[in-house]
Design a protein around this motif. Structure first.
Motif, mmCIF file in Angstrom:
data_model
loop_
_atom_site.group_PDB
_atom_site.id
_atom_site.type_symbol
_atom_site.label_atom_id
_atom_site.label_comp_id
_atom_site.label_asym_id
_atom_site.label_seq_id
_atom_site.Cartn_x
_atom_site.Cartn_y
_atom_site.Cartn_z
ATOM 1 N N LEU A 1 49.641 53.417 16.409
ATOM 2 C CA LEU A 1 50.991 53.457 15.872
ATOM 3 C C LEU A 1 51.280 54.873 15.402
ATOM 4 O O LEU A 1 50.562 55.410 14.564
ATOM 5 N N THR A 2 52.365 55.469 15.927
ATOM 6 C CA THR A 2 52.682 56.842 15.561
ATOM 7 C C THR A 2 54.163 57.088 15.807
ATOM 8 O O THR A 2 54.936 56.147 16.037
ATOM 9 N N THR A 3 54.565 58.346 15.742
ATOM 10 C CA THR A 3 55.951 58.724 16.016
ATOM 11 C C THR A 3 55.953 59.815 17.077
ATOM 12 O O THR A 3 54.910 60.373 17.433
ATOM 13 N N THR A 4 57.156 60.136 17.543
ATOM 14 C CA THR A 4 57.287 61.106 18.633
ATOM 15 C C THR A 4 56.686 62.457 18.254
ATOM 16 O O THR A 4 56.065 63.134 19.079
ATOM 17 N N PRO B 1 49.259 61.356 19.915
ATOM 18 C CA PRO B 1 47.818 61.632 19.996
ATOM 19 C C PRO B 1 47.514 62.477 21.219
ATOM 20 O O PRO B 1 48.352 62.620 22.119
ATOM 21 N N PRO B 2 46.321 63.069 21.283
ATOM 22 C CA PRO B 2 45.938 63.856 22.461
ATOM 23 C C PRO B 2 46.071 63.048 23.741
ATOM 24 O O PRO B 2 45.969 61.815 23.738
ATOM 25 N N ALA B 3 46.291 63.752 24.848
ATOM 26 C CA ALA B 3 46.572 63.087 26.124
ATOM 27 C C ALA B 3 45.459 62.138 26.543
ATOM 28 O O ALA B 3 45.712 61.018 27.005
ATOM 29 N N ASP B 4 44.188 62.575 26.384
ATOM 30 C CA ASP B 4 43.082 61.709 26.807
ATOM 31 C C ASP B 4 43.000 60.467 25.939
ATOM 32 O O ASP B 4 42.609 59.395 26.394
ATOM 33 N N THR B 5 43.406 60.597 24.658
ATOM 34 C CA THR B 5 43.411 59.428 23.769
ATOM 35 C C THR B 5 44.504 58.456 24.187
ATOM 36 O O THR B 5 44.297 57.244 24.245
ATOM 37 N N ALA B 6 45.695 59.001 24.472
ATOM 38 C CA ALA B 6 46.815 58.154 24.869
ATOM 39 C C ALA B 6 46.516 57.409 26.164
ATOM 40 O O ALA B 6 46.955 56.276 26.367
ATOM 41 N N ALA B 7 45.758 58.039 27.048
ATOM 42 C CA ALA B 7 45.445 57.393 28.330
ATOM 43 C C ALA B 7 44.510 56.211 28.143
ATOM 44 O O ALA B 7 44.565 55.238 28.907
ATOM 45 N N ALA B 8 43.637 56.277 27.128
ATOM 46 C CA ALA B 8 42.649 55.218 26.933
ATOM 47 C C ALA B 8 43.133 54.105 26.015
ATOM 48 O O ALA B 8 42.609 52.992 26.063
ATOM 49 N N THR B 9 44.133 54.388 25.169
ATOM 50 C CA THR B 9 44.588 53.430 24.170
ATOM 51 C C THR B 9 46.108 53.328 24.197
ATOM 52 O O THR B 9 46.792 54.352 24.227
ATOM 53 N N VAL C 1 49.868 53.287 23.062
ATOM 54 C CA VAL C 1 50.529 53.983 21.966
ATOM 55 C C VAL C 1 51.911 53.390 21.766
ATOM 56 O O VAL C 1 52.668 53.221 22.727
ATOM 57 N N LEU C 2 52.255 53.086 20.515
ATOM 58 C CA LEU C 2 53.571 52.566 20.171
ATOM 59 C C LEU C 2 54.276 53.579 19.288
ATOM 60 O O LEU C 2 53.811 53.882 18.175
ATOM 61 N N LEU C 3 55.397 54.138 19.789
ATOM 62 C CA LEU C 3 56.171 55.121 19.033
ATOM 63 C C LEU C 3 57.175 54.379 18.157
ATOM 64 O O LEU C 3 58.146 53.784 18.645
ATOM 65 N N LEU C 4 56.947 54.412 16.865
ATOM 66 C CA LEU C 4 57.751 53.618 15.940
ATOM 67 C C LEU C 4 59.197 54.106 15.862
ATOM 68 O O LEU C 4 60.111 53.299 15.615
ATOM 69 N N ASP C 5 59.426 55.412 16.051
ATOM 70 C CA ASP C 5 60.783 55.922 15.923
ATOM 71 C C ASP C 5 61.641 55.625 17.153
ATOM 72 O O ASP C 5 62.853 55.859 17.142
#
Length: 572
Positions: free
Chosen positions: A34-37, A41-49, A51-55
């Motif tokens: 859970l994060t915002t725009t 998170p780092p690209a390799d992290t986003a690829a593995a998990t 990601v929900l952009l709350l904003d």
């Protein structure tokens, strides 16, 4: 939302380096980020998990009903609705959950400062005043800085009625007392609890600050919590006796995710629980029960140090330093910037000009010589971690560089003694008027220096001479009055009865008291064959002696280096 979903969350501070964030996400393997725009998170992290952009979240089609969960109202910290509470601590600090939940669940107003304001004590005090903050939770070092800034700005902060701290020992120096005396209605809470349990004990300070102790107790266990002060064998120790604190109860975590070894080491079976299978957490903190039935924090088991054969608790020295009227904060650590040269170093923040030697003399007047820091470093502020705790790794190395007096050596004796000072202290050079003890000298190094002076000049000079003279120039001036290094041997009449030596007297005493015994018998004889490696044998002997409590750190280090050089073939 995470709480209501019945899940757990791992806070990721946006200030963390990208590699650190990637490591934490990879280690925890969360189901969702859970994060915002602005904080992807780092690209390799986003690829593995996922990601929900709350904003950017569209909640129009989401359910509006409240999720069912197993939490009860008494599982959160209460407070009066409408209270204005600061959300000060970093999201990675477990206290942040306490700040946010106690506000959201009880109708308080959560007031959040900008990051720049949070890091600047002077601006933060002004912010507290302008926003009429009524509750504040911050670590001890932050509270000390807030108190000092408030006193300097003459801001009493009358709306700030409740302050709580956790994470470090709560010290109540003169400035802190002055700040709290300005608003008698203010209440100061000292909370204690590691992240693995959160808050487990509490102590409330109220009334006249002049009556407060220098270091506040951590108090009594809160509801649904048990606290044990145990010895090395997990036995309960008597009140007043220092032991390690173990915590049990509803707040103890399940363990460390994916680390069964660490979990088994720190989360152990509770031998005093009525229910089988109950565990307790080993905190690593040293405490004792005082006469009022409250726990007093003594220090960390892993921060307690042994220097020159003496076991020392740095916190005790820190408390003494903060009693000085010019010192507002203090931290004491053990450094080994040179192999085999372990030194006690104090870092202090002052409100007025102070010479390092004044601080050392202040400690010397109140504590034994072995607890006097070898160096005192003056800092504008103590370095803090993102959680507001002391960042020991960021403390700078002390500067032992001699200042010198500007005067050149006038005699060969002065030059030789300056060279001996430098050799013993491990410095490139020492001036003729540089103080031996201000450069990091201590009693053991003084003994070594005296031995070298005796050997160099063939004179008998006492240890007291160095403590009185302190500089190479002053020591050289006393050489002329020193006696010969050795007394001349003269023939004496042999007495009829030769007195026993001290060792013989000890054996005679034990024989008379216990009778015949095998106490001093030799139990084993070993014959060694082959070439003797003297360096190796010396190292083994020194390590054996040091293990029996002797302080031979520098000698052991010297011999170890000699042995290593021998093995590597760097010396014949």
């Amino acid at each position: 939302a995470v709480l209501k979903a019945g899940a757990a969350y791992l806070p990721l501070d946006p200030a963390y380096p990208a590699a650190r964030v990637a490591h934490m996400v990879g280690d925890a393997r969360p189901a969702l980020v859970l994060t915002t725009t602005g904080h992807r998170p780092p690209a390799d992290t986003a690829a593995a998990t996922p990601v929900l952009l709350l904003d950017t979240l569209d909640v129009q089609d989401q359910p509006s009903d409240n999720p069912v969960h197993a939490l009860a109202p008494d599982q959160a910290i209460g407070g009066a609705p409408g209270t204005r509470a600061a959300q000060f601590t970093a999201i990675s600090f477990d206290v942040s959950a306490q700040e946010m939940l106690s506000a959201l669940m009880f109708g308080k107003t959560l007031v959040i400062p900008d990051e720049d304001v949070r890091r600047d004590a002077a601006r933060f005090v002004k912010w507290l005043d302008e926003h009429e903050v009524e509750e504040l939770f911050a670590p001890n070092l932050v509270l000390e800085a807030v108190a000092e800034a408030a006193v300097e700005q003459e801001r009493a902060l009358p709306r700030l009625r409740t302050i709580a701290q956790a994470g470090e020992a709560l010290t109540l120096n003169r400035v802190v007392r002055e700040f709290h005396a300005s608003t008698p209605e203010r209440v100061l809470h000292n909370h204690y609890g590691p992240t693995e349990t959160h808050v487990v004990t509490a102590h409330t300070l109220s009334g006249a600050p002049d009556s407060w102790p220098l270091t506040a107790p951590i108090g009594r266990p809160i509801a649904n919590t048990r606290a044990y002060v145990l010895g090395s064998g997990l036995e309960l120790v008597a009140p007043g006796v220092v032991g390690e604190l173990y915590v049990a109860g509803a707040g103890v975590a399940r363990g460390y995710l994916g680390k069964p070894g660490m979990t088994a080491e720190r989360f152990v079976a509770d031998p005093y629980a009525s229910e089988p299978g109950t565990r307790m957490y080993r905190t690593g903190d040293l405490v004792r029960w005082n006469q009022d039935g409250e726990l007093e924090f003594v220090g960390r088991a892993d921060h307690q140090v042994k220097i020159r054969g003496f076991r020392i608790e740095p916190g005790e020295i820190e408390n003494v330093l903060t009693e000085h009227p010019h010192i507002t904060q203090a931290a004491v650590v053990v450094r080994e910037d040179q192999p085999g040269r372990t030194r006690l170093v104090a870092y202090v923040v002052t409100r007025e000009t102070l010479r390092p030697e004044e601080a050392r003399e202040f400690v010397r007047e109140r504590l034994p010589e072995n607890m006097v820091p070898s160096a005192v470093a003056l800092l504008d502020s103590l370095p803090l971690t993102v959680n507001g705790k002391l960042d020991r790794a960021a403390l700078p190395a002390p500067d032992f560089t001699p200042t010198g007096s500007g005067r050149e050596t006038r005699t060969p004796q002065e030059q030789i003694i300056c060279d001996l000072f430098a050799q013993v202290l491990g410095l490139p050079r020492v001036g003729v008027d540089d103080d031996f003890f201000e450069l990091g000298g201590h009693s053991l190094l003084a003994t070594r220096l005296i031995a070298r002076i005796r050997a160099a000049f063939s004179v008998e000079i006492g240890l007291r001479t160095l403590f009185e003279a302190r500089t190479a120039g002053a020591v050289a001036a006393r050489l002329d009055t020193a006696g010969p290094a050795r007394l001349a041997l003269t023939k004496q009449q042999l007495p009829d009865a030769v007195p026993l030596s001290f060792a013989q007297r000890r054996l005679w005493f034990l024989h008379k008291m216990e009778g015949p015994s095998a106490t001093y018998n030799i139990p084993l004889v070993v014959r060694l064959n082959g070439e003797l490696d003297r360096a190796h044998v010396l190292v083994l002997v020194v390590h054996h002696i040091a293990g029996d409590g002797w302080s031979l750190g520098p000698l052991a280090a010297d011999l170890t280096r000699a042995y290593t050089a021998r093995v590597e073939g760097r010396v014949p």
